[in-house]
Write an enzyme that holds these catalytic residues in place. Sequence first.
Site, PDB file in Angstrom:
ATOM      1  N   SER A 114       0.791  -1.228   0.000  1.00 47.34           N
ATOM      2  CA  SER A 114       0.000   0.000   0.000  1.00 47.34           C
ATOM      3  C   SER A 114       0.825   1.282   0.000  1.00 47.34           C
ATOM      4  O   SER A 114       0.305   2.349  -0.294  1.00 47.34           O
ATOM      5  CB  SER A 114      -0.966   0.023   1.189  1.00 47.34           C
ATOM      6  OG  SER A 114      -0.278   0.280   2.395  1.00 47.34           O
ATOM      7  N   LYS A 162       0.698   4.837   6.654  1.00 47.22           N
ATOM      8  CA  LYS A 162      -0.015   5.669   5.674  1.00 47.22           C
ATOM      9  C   LYS A 162       0.571   7.076   5.683  1.00 47.22           C
ATOM     10  O   LYS A 162       1.281   7.471   6.591  1.00 47.22           O
ATOM     11  CB  LYS A 162      -1.514   5.763   5.996  1.00 47.22           C
ATOM     12  CG  LYS A 162      -2.238   4.424   6.033  1.00 47.22           C
ATOM     13  CD  LYS A 162      -2.277   3.732   4.697  1.00 47.22           C
ATOM     14  CE  LYS A 162      -2.901   2.348   4.824  1.00 47.22           C
ATOM     15  NZ  LYS A 162      -2.639   1.498   3.700  1.00 47.22           N
TER      16      LYS A 162
END
Length: 191
Positions: free
Chosen positions: A45, A90
Amino acid sequence: MAKREQTKRGARHWISTALQLVAILLIVLLLRTFVIGTIYVKGSSMEPNFHHGDFLIVNKLETLVSAPERGDVVICALEEGAYGGENIIKRVIGLPGDEIDLRLQEDGTYRTYINAEAQTEPYIAEEMMDGGDISYPFVVPEGCYFVMGDNRNASTDSRRLSIGSIAKEDIMGKVVPVSYTHLTLPTILRV
């Protein structure tokens, strides 16, 4: 008498050494708990900037004493129900009070707008094809942050109702821009 004195000195030496070791272990424990940590990247990700298996250093103290800034790469703790309570890596996109809008473009891709301003995102490798399942425009609640993975097409992040905004207390630390890829020599990252 000399032998007894020597035995006392030896015992004092061992006690002193044991106390020093206990002090060192306490310091290391405090540093690992409140100042610095490590984490392995799981999944894709955050590609192209971080890859599966990368070993990262996390500055925990910075997020305890200050607020994350837009563009920071952070480690977020998810609730037990959200993906098994794992920590995720993230990038901070939206700050408290920001209006996030992912607008569908004519070519079928999405463009990120923050407070009605189109964003240039040099850290993503390809255009975003999925806007998630939240409603836009989305206003980031006070005390929370909107986070997304750099590999937008392979990231489960704040665009999903199952993740949503991340509360400040759930941000465990900021990633230090040095990576030990599969425990090889350090690589300085351009984040």
